[in-house]
Design a protein around this motif. Structure first.
Motif, mmCIF file in Angstrom:
data_model
loop_
_atom_site.group_PDB
_atom_site.id
_atom_site.type_symbol
_atom_site.label_atom_id
_atom_site.label_comp_id
_atom_site.label_asym_id
_atom_site.label_seq_id
_atom_site.Cartn_x
_atom_site.Cartn_y
_atom_site.Cartn_z
ATOM 1 N N ALA A 243 -3.011 3.272 -2.331
ATOM 2 C CA ALA A 243 -1.363 2.592 -2.535
ATOM 3 C C ALA A 243 -0.488 3.520 -3.260
ATOM 4 C CB ALA A 243 -1.721 1.293 -3.105
ATOM 5 N N PRO A 244 0.767 3.355 -2.809
ATOM 6 C CA PRO A 244 1.540 4.250 -3.417
ATOM 7 C C PRO A 244 2.057 3.886 -4.983
ATOM 8 C CG PRO A 244 2.467 2.789 -1.853
ATOM 9 C CD PRO A 244 1.192 2.622 -1.555
ATOM 10 N N GLU A 245 2.187 4.825 -5.732
ATOM 11 C CA GLU A 245 2.502 4.656 -7.086
ATOM 12 C C GLU A 245 3.969 4.056 -7.127
ATOM 13 O OE1 GLU A 245 1.568 7.290 -9.938
ATOM 14 O OE2 GLU A 245 -0.331 7.845 -9.088
ATOM 15 N N PRO A 246 4.376 3.321 -8.101
ATOM 16 C CA PRO A 246 5.731 2.607 -8.083
ATOM 17 C C PRO A 246 6.638 3.748 -8.340
ATOM 18 C CG PRO A 246 4.343 1.487 -9.660
ATOM 19 C CD PRO A 246 3.423 2.578 -9.008
ATOM 20 N N GLY A 247 7.479 3.827 -7.494
ATOM 21 C CA GLY A 247 8.688 4.813 -7.246
ATOM 22 C C GLY A 247 8.125 6.216 -6.699
ATOM 23 N N GLY A 248 7.034 6.164 -5.930
ATOM 24 C CA GLY A 248 6.285 7.384 -5.614
ATOM 25 C C GLY A 248 6.534 7.500 -3.998
ATOM 26 N N SER A 249 5.546 7.470 -3.238
ATOM 27 C CA SER A 249 5.495 7.791 -2.002
ATOM 28 C C SER A 249 5.929 6.536 -1.167
ATOM 29 C CB SER A 249 4.002 8.276 -1.607
ATOM 30 O OG SER A 249 3.441 7.054 -1.610
ATOM 31 N N ASP A 250 5.840 6.812 0.223
ATOM 32 C CA ASP A 250 6.503 5.831 1.210
ATOM 33 C C ASP A 250 5.610 4.723 1.706
ATOM 34 O OD1 ASP A 250 4.453 7.271 2.648
ATOM 35 O OD2 ASP A 250 5.663 7.774 4.194
ATOM 36 N N GLY A 251 4.394 4.626 1.169
ATOM 37 C CA GLY A 251 3.659 3.242 1.370
ATOM 38 C C GLY A 251 3.075 3.297 2.765
ATOM 39 N N ALA A 252 2.574 4.586 3.100
ATOM 40 C CA ALA A 252 1.674 4.684 4.507
ATOM 41 C C ALA A 252 0.644 3.955 4.378
ATOM 42 C CB ALA A 252 1.818 5.972 4.881
ATOM 43 N N ALA A 253 -0.342 3.938 3.428
ATOM 44 C CA ALA A 253 -1.381 3.473 3.077
ATOM 45 C C ALA A 253 -1.406 1.924 3.453
ATOM 46 C CB ALA A 253 -2.225 4.116 1.840
ATOM 47 N N GLU A 254 -0.277 1.431 2.814
ATOM 48 C CA GLU A 254 -0.089 -0.029 2.937
ATOM 49 C C GLU A 254 -0.128 -0.629 4.475
ATOM 50 O OE1 GLU A 254 3.125 -0.923 0.586
ATOM 51 O OE2 GLU A 254 1.992 -1.162 -1.157
ATOM 52 N N GLN A 255 0.187 0.355 5.279
ATOM 53 C CA GLN A 255 0.434 -0.095 6.453
ATOM 54 C C GLN A 255 -0.660 0.268 7.567
ATOM 55 O OE1 GLN A 255 4.120 1.856 7.400
ATOM 56 N NE2 GLN A 255 5.451 0.626 6.377
ATOM 57 N N MET A 256 -1.592 0.784 7.173
ATOM 58 C CA MET A 256 -2.880 1.077 7.787
ATOM 59 C C MET A 256 -3.872 0.075 7.939
ATOM 60 S SD MET A 256 -3.503 4.879 6.168
ATOM 61 C CE MET A 256 -4.757 5.249 7.254
ATOM 62 N N SER A 257 -4.598 -0.327 9.063
ATOM 63 C CA SER A 257 -5.537 -1.092 9.174
ATOM 64 C C SER A 257 -6.902 -0.698 8.263
ATOM 65 C CB SER A 257 -5.893 -1.330 10.475
ATOM 66 O OG SER A 257 -6.616 -0.295 11.108
ATOM 67 N N ASP A 258 -7.784 -1.495 8.199
ATOM 68 C CA ASP A 258 -8.885 -1.436 7.500
ATOM 69 C C ASP A 258 -9.615 -0.230 8.048
ATOM 70 O OD1 ASP A 258 -9.915 -4.686 6.199
ATOM 71 O OD2 ASP A 258 -8.490 -3.427 5.632
ATOM 72 N N GLU A 259 -9.678 -0.202 9.443
ATOM 73 C CA GLU A 259 -10.515 0.892 10.223
ATOM 74 C C GLU A 259 -9.937 2.089 9.952
ATOM 75 O OE1 GLU A 259 -9.319 -2.192 11.397
ATOM 76 O OE2 GLU A 259 -11.114 -3.218 12.112
ATOM 77 N N GLU A 260 -8.566 2.124 10.030
ATOM 78 C CA GLU A 260 -7.830 3.246 9.745
ATOM 79 C C GLU A 260 -8.236 4.007 8.427
ATOM 80 O OE1 GLU A 260 -4.107 3.115 12.339
ATOM 81 O OE2 GLU A 260 -4.025 2.068 10.639
ATOM 82 N N LEU A 261 -8.183 3.063 7.388
ATOM 83 C CA LEU A 261 -8.611 3.356 6.129
ATOM 84 C C LEU A 261 -10.121 3.836 5.733
ATOM 85 C CD1 LEU A 261 -6.392 0.537 3.838
ATOM 86 C CD2 LEU A 261 -6.087 2.887 3.730
ATOM 87 N N LEU A 262 -11.073 3.258 6.421
ATOM 88 C CA LEU A 262 -12.420 3.581 6.376
ATOM 89 C C LEU A 262 -12.557 4.891 7.218
ATOM 90 C CD1 LEU A 262 -14.929 2.658 5.520
ATOM 91 C CD2 LEU A 262 -15.328 1.410 7.721
ATOM 92 N N SER A 263 -11.758 5.185 8.102
ATOM 93 C CA SER A 263 -12.016 6.551 8.788
ATOM 94 C C SER A 263 -11.322 7.715 7.856
ATOM 95 C CB SER A 263 -11.430 6.446 10.480
ATOM 96 O OG SER A 263 -10.318 7.089 10.350
ATOM 97 N N LEU A 264 -10.392 7.276 7.134
ATOM 98 C CA LEU A 264 -9.696 8.255 6.484
ATOM 99 C C LEU A 264 -10.531 8.614 5.247
ATOM 100 C CD1 LEU A 264 -7.139 9.964 5.626
ATOM 101 C CD2 LEU A 264 -6.241 8.118 4.159
ATOM 102 N N CYS A 265 -11.238 7.560 4.681
ATOM 103 C CA CYS A 265 -12.210 7.751 3.528
ATOM 104 C C CYS A 265 -13.504 8.647 4.010
ATOM 105 C CB CYS A 265 -12.811 6.339 3.077
ATOM 106 S SG CYS A 265 -11.801 5.460 2.199
#
Length: 93
Positions: free
Chosen positions: A62-84
């Motif tokens: 998750a992006p830090e407050p005032g940090g990045s664009d929040g791309a991880a928040e828009q990813m599905s569970d499967e996408e996050l698992l594959s990224l991990c």
């Protein structure tokens, strides 16, 4: 929260997100002789694999407050698992 505590929590979250292996020891005792003094009869040590937790990975990505664009928040569970999995391969854990 101090910086050391923050790093310790972060390490725990990474361990939870990636999964880990743990050992469990079970000992059985039985009374011996007239005095009934307990004596170790059997010791069983088992290893357990704890799978990675997607919600912990989401929290870490998750992006830090005032940090990045929040791309991880828009990813599905499967996408996050594959990224991990991809990151684990890159880190060679």
């Amino acid at each position: 929260m101090s910086e050391d505590e923050r790093r310790e929590v972060e390490r725990a979250m990474i361990r939870r997100a990636l999964g880990y292996e743990t050992e469990e020891c079970v000992e059985e005792y039985a009374p011996e002789g007239e005095g009934g003094i307990p004596v170790l009869v059997k010791r069983r040590i088992t290893k357990k694999e704890v799978a990675g937790d997607v919600s912990a990975a989401k929290l870490l990505l998750a992006p830090e407050p005032g940090g990045s664009d929040g791309a991880a928040e828009q990813m599905s569970d499967e996408e996050l698992l594959s990224l991990c999995r991809k990151l684990i391969k890159q880190l060679k854990l």
